[in-house]
Design an enzyme around this catalytic site. Structure first.
Site, PDB file in Angstrom:
ATOM      1  N   LYS A  49       0.815  -1.222   0.000  1.00 38.62           N
ATOM      2  CA  LYS A  49       0.000   0.000   0.000  1.00 38.62           C
ATOM      3  C   LYS A  49       0.846   1.268   0.000  1.00 38.62           C
ATOM      4  CE  LYS A  49      -3.588  -0.492  -0.475  1.00 38.62           C
ATOM      5  NZ  LYS A  49      -4.222  -0.841  -1.794  1.00 38.62           N
ATOM      6  N   HIS A  75       6.858  -7.253  -2.587  1.00 39.36           N
ATOM      7  CA  HIS A  75       6.760  -6.593  -1.277  1.00 39.36           C
ATOM      8  C   HIS A  75       7.832  -7.125  -0.324  1.00 39.36           C
ATOM      9  CE1 HIS A  75       3.244  -4.446  -2.393  1.00 39.36           C
ATOM     10  NE2 HIS A  75       2.397  -5.452  -2.317  1.00 39.36           N
ATOM     11  N   SER A  91      -3.878   3.001   4.893  1.00 38.31           N
ATOM     12  CA  SER A  91      -4.242   2.312   3.660  1.00 38.31           C
ATOM     13  C   SER A  91      -4.199   0.794   3.842  1.00 38.31           C
ATOM     14  CB  SER A  91      -3.298   2.737   2.536  1.00 38.31           C
ATOM     15  OG  SER A  91      -3.702   2.201   1.303  1.00 38.31           O
TER      16      SER A  91
END
Length: 297
Positions: free
Chosen positions: A49, A110, A140
């Protein structure tokens, strides 16, 4: 969600080398670690995010000279391979997808820097890291956990913030994640971007990405890409807004995948007490880093 839709069981987090990962990703991490990229592959890394989808769309647009039809040829998840993705939420795992893609491939991860396959550094692949300020990231990520029905149960906001501060969410400590790539950016030739800079001056950042990738586009093409990759346009674009994901996984009636995209939305979520405690913890973990984050514009 209708009554006949399957309820997706939420992922469990398991520790791998000191980092918590969703169980369906952790089980294949050895194979991910062994992945050997092509020298022309482009890696986009970020804590969840933080703007990786946005950056991936910009890169794909640059590679195709801002051609609308080329960039609407398939959903962003088809045009960009999510390296560590399992086939639990997608028709193919990231590794399976990469086998079917021809270089140069745009690859998203990620994973913290110590878990990135060494092949990316050995092959000197172009690597772009995008970082977002901690407070907007946790907001988020919290909303994403609610709409992503396959993610771990988020719990209440207060406990979610606590977990974020203590590295108890997927992909570990945000603090270590952003510092890891920051400290290695010169050695690894990493282009380090800030979400806030991309919001403040998108054309400048698109041009930085273009130059880093050794591309040369006309001013008109660059302007076209800047317009196509505004938050508003990406939120309305069915190839980037994840509306192609089934609602039993991403329930966008709870929260949109692309929700607000603002800098400073954290002010609508943190109490003064939470903000003070978060800031105190942040100072302890980031005091030596000197990373110029902005929490408002």
């Amino acid at each position: 969600m209708s009554e006949n839709q399957t309820v997706m069981p939420r992922a469990l987090l398991v520790p791998v080398k000191g980092i918590l990962l969703p169980d369906h990703i952790a089980k294949d991490l050895d194979a991910v670690s062994a992945f050997c990229p092509h020298p022309s592959d482009i890696l986009i890394a970020a804590f969840p995010k933080s703007g990786s989808t946005w950056t991936a769309e910009i890169v794909d647009q640059l590679l195709h000279n801002g051609d609308v039809e080329s960039c609407r040829r398939a959903p962003i998840t088809v045009r960009t391979a999510f390296l560590e993705a399992s086939n639990r939420l997608r028709t193919k795992s990231g590794l399976h997808q990469l086998k079917e893609m021809a270089p140069p491939r745009v690859i998203k991860t990620h994973l913290p820097i110590q878990m990135v396959p060494v092949g990316f550094w050995e092959k000197k692949c172009k690597t772009i890291y995008v970082a977002r300020n901690a407070k907007d990231t946790v907001v988020s990520f919290y909303h994403f956990h609610h709409m992503n029905l396959a993610s771990p149960e988020p719990g209440p906001w207060e406990s979610f913030v606590h977990k974020f501060m203590h590295g108890e969410l997927a992909w570990g400590y945000w603090h270590d994640h952003v510092k890891g790539f920051w400290e290695e950016q010169e050695k690894r030739d990493i282009l380090y971007l800030f979400y806030e800079d991309m919001k403040e001056n998108p054309r400048r950042e698109v041009e930085r990405i273009m130059k880093y990738l050794d591309l040369s586009l006309s001013d008109d093409d660059i302007g076209h890409i800047v317009e196509l990759t505004t938050f508003k346009n990406m939120k309305e674009n069915p190839m980037t807004n994840f509306s192609f994901f089934p609602p039993e996984i991403y329930n966008q009636s709870i929260s949109k995948f692309m929700r607000k995209g603002e800098v400073g939305d954290w002010k609508n979520h943190f109490t003064p007490e939470q903000s003070a405690a978060f800031d105190e913890d942040y100072e302890k973990k980031m005091k030596q880093a000197n990373i110029p984050f902005k929490t408002e514009l």
